[in-house]
Design an enzyme around this catalytic site. Sequence first.
Site, short mmCIF file in Angstrom:
data_model
loop_
_atom_site.label_atom_id
_atom_site.label_comp_id
_atom_site.label_asym_id
_atom_site.label_seq_id
_atom_site.Cartn_x
_atom_site.Cartn_y
_atom_site.Cartn_z
N ARG A 195 36.88 17.51 40.37
CA ARG A 195 37.00 18.93 40.07
C ARG A 195 36.80 19.18 38.57
NH1 ARG A 195 40.91 22.21 39.49
NH2 ARG A 195 42.56 20.65 39.51
N ARG A 223 49.92 27.97 25.46
CA ARG A 223 50.59 27.41 24.27
C ARG A 223 51.65 28.33 23.69
NH1 ARG A 223 45.47 26.61 22.31
NH2 ARG A 223 45.70 28.20 20.71
N TYR A 252 40.76 40.92 32.53
CA TYR A 252 40.77 41.83 33.68
C TYR A 252 39.32 42.02 34.12
CZ TYR A 252 42.31 45.97 36.29
OH TYR A 252 42.57 46.90 37.28
N ARG A 306 40.52 40.13 49.66
CA ARG A 306 39.46 41.05 49.18
C ARG A 306 39.65 41.19 47.67
NH1 ARG A 306 39.64 44.78 45.87
NH2 ARG A 306 40.59 46.57 46.86
N LYS A 329 46.37 41.29 36.36
CA LYS A 329 47.10 42.56 36.47
C LYS A 329 48.40 42.47 35.68
CE LYS A 329 44.53 44.97 39.48
NZ LYS A 329 44.13 46.38 39.47
N GLU A 350 48.21 43.65 45.87
CA GLU A 350 46.91 43.74 45.23
C GLU A 350 45.84 43.03 46.04
OE1 GLU A 350 46.64 45.44 42.18
OE2 GLU A 350 44.51 45.33 42.66
N ASP A 351 44.76 43.71 46.27
CA ASP A 351 43.56 43.11 46.86
C ASP A 351 43.81 42.41 48.20
OD1 ASP A 351 42.42 44.23 44.68
OD2 ASP A 351 41.57 42.40 43.84
N ASP A 369 48.48 48.87 45.00
CA ASP A 369 47.70 49.37 43.87
C ASP A 369 46.33 49.90 44.31
OD1 ASP A 369 46.96 49.74 41.18
OD2 ASP A 369 46.01 47.76 41.14
N ASP A 370 45.69 49.20 45.22
CA ASP A 370 44.33 49.60 45.62
C ASP A 370 44.33 50.91 46.38
OD1 ASP A 370 42.81 47.19 44.70
OD2 ASP A 370 44.33 46.27 45.97
N ALA A 390 34.90 53.35 52.98
CA ALA A 390 36.10 53.83 53.68
C ALA A 390 37.06 52.68 53.90
CB ALA A 390 35.69 54.47 55.00
N ALA A 405 40.61 51.38 49.30
CA ALA A 405 40.49 52.24 48.12
C ALA A 405 39.94 53.62 48.51
CB ALA A 405 39.61 51.57 47.08
N ASN A 456 34.18 47.33 41.65
CA ASN A 456 34.27 46.24 40.67
C ASN A 456 33.82 44.93 41.31
OD1 ASN A 456 35.59 47.86 38.67
ND2 ASN A 456 37.43 47.76 39.92
#
Length: 626
Positions: free
Chosen positions: A91, A125, A146, A199, A217, A288-289, A311-312, A348, A351, A467
Amino acid sequence: MSNFSRKLRLSSTLLKRLQQNVTAVNSKNVCRSFTTTEGHRPTLVHKRSLDILHDPWFNKGTAFSMTERDRLNLRGLLPPTVMSSEQQIQRFMADLKRLQVNARDGPFDPNALAKWRILNRLHDRNETMYYKVLIDNIEEYAPVVYTPTVGLVCQKYSGLFRRPRGMYFSSEDRGEMMSMVYNWPSDQVDMIVVTDGSRILGLGDLGVQGIAIAIGKLDLYVAAAGINPQRVLPVMIDVGTNNEKLLHDPLYLGIQQHRLEGDEYLAVIDEFMNAVFTRWPHVIVQFEDFQSKWAFKLLQRYRNNYRMFNDDVQGTAGVAIAGLLGAVRAQGRPMIDFPKMKIVVAGAGSAGIGVLNAARKTMARMLGNTEVAFESARSQFWVVDANGLLTEARDSIDPEARRFAWKVKEADRQGLKEGASLVEVVRQVKPDVLLGLSAVGGLFSKEVLEALKDSTSTRPAIFPMSNPTTNAECTPEEAYSIVGDNIIFASGSPFKNVELGGGRIGHCNQGNNMYLFPGIGLGTLLSGSRIISDGMLQAAAECLAAYMTEEEVLNGIIYPPISKIRDITKEVAAAVIKEAVEEDLAEGYREMDSHELRKLNQEEIANYVETNMWSPDYPTLIYKED
Ligand SMILES: NC(=O)C1=CN([C@@H]2O[C@H](COP(=O)(O)OP(=O)(O)OC[C@H]3O[C@@H](n4cnc5c(N)ncnc54)[C@H](O)[C@@H]3O)[C@@H](O)[C@H]2O)C=CC1
Ligand SMILES: CC(=O)C(=O)O
Ligand SMILES: [Mg+2]
């Protein structure tokens, strides 16, 4: 053994590990392990939890086995998948190689990802310094921590992951969450942002990698709302992913199974909510999302019992309402003319529907708040989704969208049919506003924008709110050059203003829920409101709408610049507190009990907010023995 000789012994061990590591990678002999040292003798540690993860001598990152995670209070502090040391190196190497390719996140900044890495290392840090840099340079770095860059970070998170931040609850943790929450070292958590990664922005299902959006956020909660960074908690609930690429990626950090559905899914989210509110009864949880099908259900399920909001659905709605009212004022008309606006919404989902519901309610309120007003407001909206114009002729309609479906006869009268394309709808309706929450980059094509030139508005509003940047329905250059100089433009991710010639500027507003969610959270925290009511959200939206001066609005500036985000957040928080007090929901915060809160006037509320905002200043530290 002295500390010094122990260190020497560890250094030679580390060297040996590194040599083996190099051999393993060079020879591609991924079966060789460098983790077995000193004949499997265990090492005694005197630390647990994050202290271990932050100690480079003992940290194994994602390679901690599940039993070690339980033994050392690490459960929930790492992504759920246990990796071998070989996988960790693969990775790391894959990411290292990728660095040599210039990362692009959109049209502006080819080095955004490199900037994110540098900021992230500073975050690890020195939190105070990190937030000072962010606050003092918010215009430059908000697009890095963001949207848009955070989208790219989520997409590449398996490679970028270094030190964990936040908590992970997975479907494997069922029955364990109540104890896991105690692995988090802080006894006070004010704000949680939680996602299930289904999402992320307009980028779809990114599974466990969505944690980066919760982190981004919360960065804004600290920078804009002055929430103490020691009291924020990003959370990822990993119930699997339906992203086939991630399901087959050997280096993916999340659970490699399809998403839980139905009651199994709900049981995981219920358990999480129960666990966090048991340990931190006053916490606020921002969802969120989450994909639309769960966003609405979870909001209905929890909003009357917990301090939570989505939030959305709700933050975006408030920001859009503020922008729409700004668009009315920008035509030199009073806000009360809002119910006359014809609004076409492309998208639709959580949001889009959130915006439609809130806009309809706002119109109805302006028209007298009656049932009739609410009904009549419906005819101001045209909803176009992936299947075109939404009418009652559609076979299966999402219940949330159904209330915006046109009756077939009424659509016919306008020369429109079920499934009509966006360009057909714009041609027939000639809307005042074209708003995009579709996640489809370029959806407002040349044809669509050409059609908007016939808008009956003196100043058509174009809001490509999706976005990140690449998903914006159009760019400001396209909008201004095709529709004309006299438009109002607002996009979800930041764009630069457009030179219109002759020294004139085509203003590009950023219509993003970042202008509301930090103030909603801060106002809820400081009011101690039991829940987050519609009235509190409405107060937040109205505060944002009223923030811009008449002159600014007439110049096409309908949202504040990001450099003012701390100031607008303060005002939004004060408006939320005032409303919570008026609705008798406020139970107070610390020494400011509900009785004291009720006595505060407008100015005192503003002071109260300001004095409770954390600032990034170094405190004097004094050593005290346990
Ligand atoms: N600016 C802001 O503050 C915010 C922006 N958003 C953005 O909104 C977008 C959508 O988010 P959700 O509603 O949660 O997503 P979603 O996936 O639930 O909904 C997307 C909607 O777009 C529709 N759609 C797809 N293709 C279309 C097409 N060709 N024409 C018209 N409609 C089409 C779909 O049918 C669906 O109704 C995302 O890009 C997200 O980043 C979301 C929240 C806040
Ligand atoms: C801004 C935001 O919340 C989104 O695009 O999902
Ligand atoms: Mg969002």
